[in-house]
Motif scaffolding. Structure first.
Motif, PDB file in Angstrom:
ATOM      1  N   SER A 101      -0.605   1.007   7.438  1.00 39.36           N
ATOM      2  CA  SER A 101      -1.245   1.021   6.302  1.00 39.36           C
ATOM      3  C   SER A 101      -2.463   1.710   6.368  1.00 39.36           C
ATOM      4  N   ASN A 143       0.931  -1.233  -0.034  1.00 43.99           N
ATOM      5  CA  ASN A 143       0.127   0.066  -0.134  1.00 43.99           C
ATOM      6  C   ASN A 143       0.787   1.139   0.163  1.00 43.99           C
ATOM      7  N   HIS A 169      -3.437  -5.001   5.653  1.00 47.92           N
ATOM      8  CA  HIS A 169      -2.687  -5.057   4.494  1.00 47.92           C
ATOM      9  C   HIS A 169      -2.814  -6.661   3.860  1.00 47.92           C
TER      10      HIS A 169
END
Length: 139
Positions: free
Chosen positions: A105, A43, A115
Motif C-alpha cells: 500500500s 487503498n 493500511h
C-alpha cells in the motif's frame, strides 16, 4: 480458496504453439491480485512488490475457460501477501500456482503507508469510494 475471476482463452491469448501464452496469464493474475490487494488494504494505490516462483503445471487452449483464485495469507504493516491458483473451469485441472504475491500500500508519492488491517475481508467494505486524485472535485 475462492475462485471469482474467469477468463475465456481467445486467439489473441495464444503463443506460437497454440496454447495459452504465459505472459497473458501473468498479466491477468497481476491485475486480479491488484484489485484483491485494494480490497484488502482499503487503498487504491497498491503496487506489486514480489511474485515468487511461478509453477506452470498444465496449459490451456483456445476455447478453454479458466478461473483464478487468490487468498490473503499474511498482512504486514504496509503489505498484503497472497497465494494464487489458476485452474481450468471445465476439467478443474490446475494450470498454475504461485505461493507468494506481495502488494504494498503506497501514498501519492509511491512511499509505503500502513493500511491498518490484519484480517481478510470477503466484503466490499474496504473498497475506497473517494477518488484519490486531488484534481477531482468533491465526488
Amino acid at each position: 480458496m475462492n475462485f471469482h475471476t474467469r477468463k475465456w482463452v481467445k486467439p489473441e491469448d495464444l503463443n506460437a504453439h497454440g496454447t495459452l501464452f504465459g505472459g497473458s496469464l501473468l498479466r491477468w493474475i497481476d491485475e486480479e491480485a491488484a484489485i484483491y490487494a485494494i480490497l484488502q488494504t482499503g487503498n487504491r494505490r497498491a503496487v506489486t512488490k514480489l511474485i515468487s516462483e511461478i509453477n506452470f503445471v498444465s496449459s490451456a487452449v483456445q476455447g478453454d475457460m479458466i478461473e483464478m483464485g487468490l487468498k490473503a495469507t499474511r498482512f504486514g504493516r504496509t503489505s498484503v501477501t497472497m497465494r494464487c491458483e489458476v485452474r481450468n473451469m471445465l476439467t478443474r485441472r490446475l494450470i498454475l500456482s504461485i505461493e507468494k504475491i506481495v502488494f504494498v500500500s503506497v501514498d501519492e508519492n509511491g512511499r509505503p503507508v500502513p493500511h491498518g488491517y490484519t484480517d481478510i475481508t470477503y466484503r466490499r467494505d474496504r473498497i475506497p469510494t473517494r477518488p484519490q486524485n486531488p484534481d477531482w472535485e468533491n465526488d
